[in-house]
Write a protein that holds these residues in place. Structure first.
Motif, short mmCIF file in Angstrom:
data_model
loop_
_atom_site.label_atom_id
_atom_site.label_comp_id
_atom_site.label_asym_id
_atom_site.label_seq_id
_atom_site.Cartn_x
_atom_site.Cartn_y
_atom_site.Cartn_z
N GLY A 53 0.80 -1.22 0.00
CA GLY A 53 0.00 0.00 0.00
C GLY A 53 0.83 1.27 0.00
O GLY A 53 0.34 2.34 -0.32
N VAL A 54 2.10 1.15 0.35
CA VAL A 54 2.97 2.32 0.47
C VAL A 54 4.13 2.30 -0.54
O VAL A 54 4.47 3.31 -1.12
CB VAL A 54 3.55 2.43 1.91
N ILE A 55 4.73 1.13 -0.73
CA ILE A 55 5.92 1.00 -1.57
C ILE A 55 5.51 0.63 -2.99
O ILE A 55 4.82 -0.36 -3.21
CB ILE A 55 6.88 -0.09 -1.03
N ARG A 56 5.92 1.43 -3.96
CA ARG A 56 5.64 1.14 -5.36
C ARG A 56 6.74 0.28 -5.99
O ARG A 56 6.47 -0.65 -6.73
CB ARG A 56 5.50 2.43 -6.16
N LYS A 57 8.01 0.62 -5.66
CA LYS A 57 9.12 -0.06 -6.31
C LYS A 57 10.37 0.02 -5.45
O LYS A 57 10.61 1.03 -4.79
CB LYS A 57 9.39 0.60 -7.67
N MET A 58 11.15 -1.06 -5.43
CA MET A 58 12.46 -1.06 -4.80
C MET A 58 13.47 -1.49 -5.85
O MET A 58 13.24 -2.45 -6.59
CB MET A 58 12.55 -2.03 -3.63
N GLU A 59 14.56 -0.76 -5.93
CA GLU A 59 15.60 -1.10 -6.89
C GLU A 59 16.94 -1.22 -6.16
O GLU A 59 17.33 -0.33 -5.41
CB GLU A 59 15.68 -0.01 -7.96
N VAL A 60 17.62 -2.33 -6.39
CA VAL A 60 18.97 -2.52 -5.87
C VAL A 60 19.91 -2.01 -6.95
O VAL A 60 19.90 -2.52 -8.07
CB VAL A 60 19.26 -4.01 -5.58
N LEU A 61 20.71 -0.99 -6.62
CA LEU A 61 21.65 -0.45 -7.60
C LEU A 61 22.97 -1.21 -7.58
O LEU A 61 23.68 -1.25 -8.57
CB LEU A 61 21.90 1.03 -7.33
N GLY A 62 23.30 -1.76 -6.43
CA GLY A 62 24.56 -2.49 -6.31
C GLY A 62 24.91 -2.72 -4.86
O GLY A 62 24.08 -2.55 -3.98
N LYS A 63 26.17 -3.11 -4.65
CA LYS A 63 26.60 -3.35 -3.28
C LYS A 63 28.04 -2.90 -3.09
O LYS A 63 28.81 -2.77 -4.04
CB LYS A 63 26.45 -4.81 -2.91
N TYR A 64 28.35 -2.70 -1.84
CA TYR A 64 29.68 -2.30 -1.40
C TYR A 64 30.08 -3.26 -0.30
O TYR A 64 29.29 -3.55 0.59
CB TYR A 64 29.64 -0.86 -0.88
N ILE A 74 23.03 -0.81 -1.93
CA ILE A 74 22.59 0.53 -2.31
C ILE A 74 21.23 0.37 -2.97
O ILE A 74 21.09 -0.33 -3.97
CB ILE A 74 23.58 1.19 -3.30
N LEU A 75 20.21 1.01 -2.38
CA LEU A 75 18.83 0.84 -2.83
C LEU A 75 18.16 2.17 -3.13
O LEU A 75 18.51 3.19 -2.54
CB LEU A 75 18.00 0.15 -1.73
N THR A 76 17.17 2.13 -4.00
CA THR A 76 16.22 3.23 -4.14
C THR A 76 14.84 2.63 -3.90
O THR A 76 14.56 1.51 -4.33
CB THR A 76 16.27 3.90 -5.53
N VAL A 77 14.00 3.37 -3.19
CA VAL A 77 12.65 2.91 -2.88
C VAL A 77 11.68 4.03 -3.27
O VAL A 77 11.76 5.14 -2.74
CB VAL A 77 12.49 2.55 -1.39
N GLU A 78 10.79 3.70 -4.20
CA GLU A 78 9.78 4.67 -4.61
C GLU A 78 8.49 4.42 -3.85
O GLU A 78 7.97 3.30 -3.85
CB GLU A 78 9.51 4.58 -6.11
N LEU A 79 7.99 5.47 -3.20
CA LEU A 79 6.72 5.39 -2.49
C LEU A 79 5.59 5.67 -3.47
O LEU A 79 5.76 6.38 -4.46
CB LEU A 79 6.68 6.41 -1.36
N LYS A 80 4.43 5.13 -3.18
CA LYS A 80 3.26 5.39 -4.03
C LYS A 80 2.80 6.83 -3.86
O LYS A 80 3.08 7.48 -2.84
CB LYS A 80 2.13 4.42 -3.67
N LYS A 81 2.08 7.31 -4.86
CA LYS A 81 1.55 8.67 -4.81
C LYS A 81 0.73 8.87 -3.55
O LYS A 81 0.02 7.97 -3.11
CB LYS A 81 0.67 8.94 -6.03
N GLY A 82 0.84 10.05 -2.99
CA GLY A 82 0.06 10.38 -1.81
C GLY A 82 0.73 9.98 -0.50
O GLY A 82 0.21 10.28 0.57
N PHE A 115 14.87 7.19 -0.49
CA PHE A 115 13.40 7.08 -0.54
C PHE A 115 12.89 8.31 -1.28
O PHE A 115 13.28 9.44 -0.98
CB PHE A 115 12.81 7.09 0.87
N TYR A 116 11.97 8.09 -2.21
CA TYR A 116 11.40 9.20 -2.95
C TYR A 116 9.97 8.85 -3.34
O TYR A 116 9.57 7.69 -3.31
CB TYR A 116 12.24 9.54 -4.18
N ALA A 117 9.21 9.87 -3.70
CA ALA A 117 7.84 9.67 -4.19
C ALA A 117 7.71 10.43 -5.50
O ALA A 117 8.22 11.55 -5.64
CB ALA A 117 6.83 10.16 -3.18
N GLU A 118 7.01 9.82 -6.43
CA GLU A 118 6.85 10.40 -7.76
C GLU A 118 6.24 11.79 -7.72
O GLU A 118 6.61 12.66 -8.49
CB GLU A 118 5.97 9.46 -8.59
N ASP A 119 5.31 12.02 -6.81
CA ASP A 119 4.58 13.28 -6.77
C ASP A 119 5.14 14.28 -5.77
O ASP A 119 4.46 15.20 -5.35
CB ASP A 119 3.10 13.02 -6.49
#
Length: 133
Positions: A53-64, A74-82, A115-119
């Motif tokens: 309900g909250v997380i739209r997408k998680m992307e693993v960019l790599g590791k250290y 190293i991750l990016t996590v996109e939250l759903k709109k709102g 962590f970021y959100a599209e909107d």
């Protein structure tokens, strides 16, 4: 990279809305040659139901891997709109804790996460470190 270029990269990365390419460039420069790029994306059914309900997408960019053998993903996590960055903080922490606890079959020591959100132009850069002992 010269000091002035490093300062500009930091300013451009953190004083602007989230941009994955700019963030990746920052990470590659921060971690230098020890960063292993390894892209993996989780969306839809790949996101656990408790977080869907909250997380739209998680992307693993790599590791250290540091000199002690600690693995930092190293991750990016996109939250759903709102869902604002501040509002979903507990859910974000629990989502990353589940990831680090081996939800993909391997325990991880830590993660650097954007962590970021599209909107929204707001985003958060966080370090999560597990204490397994």
């Amino acid at each position: 990279m010269k000091l002035s270029e490093a300062r500009l990269l930091i300013r451009n990365t953190f004083e602007n809305p989230f941009d994955k390419q700019r963030f990746s460039l920052f990470i590659r420069n921060l971690l230098k040659d020890d960063f292993e790029e390894k892209v993996f994306v989780n969306t839809g059914k790949g996101i656990p139901e408790a977080f869907a309900g909250v997380i739209r997408k998680m992307e693993v960019l790599g590791k250290y891997v540091d000199e002690d053998g600690n693995i930092i993903d190293i991750l990016t996590v996109e939250l759903k709109k709102g869902h604002s960055i501040e509002w979903a903080r507990t859910t974000q922490r629990n989502f990353i804790r589940r990831y680090l606890n081996g939800s993909r079959g391997e325990l991880k020591d830590a993660a650097l996460v954007a962590f970021y959100a599209e909107d929204s132009s707001d985003w958060r850069f966080s370090l999560f470190k597990m204490q397994y002992s």
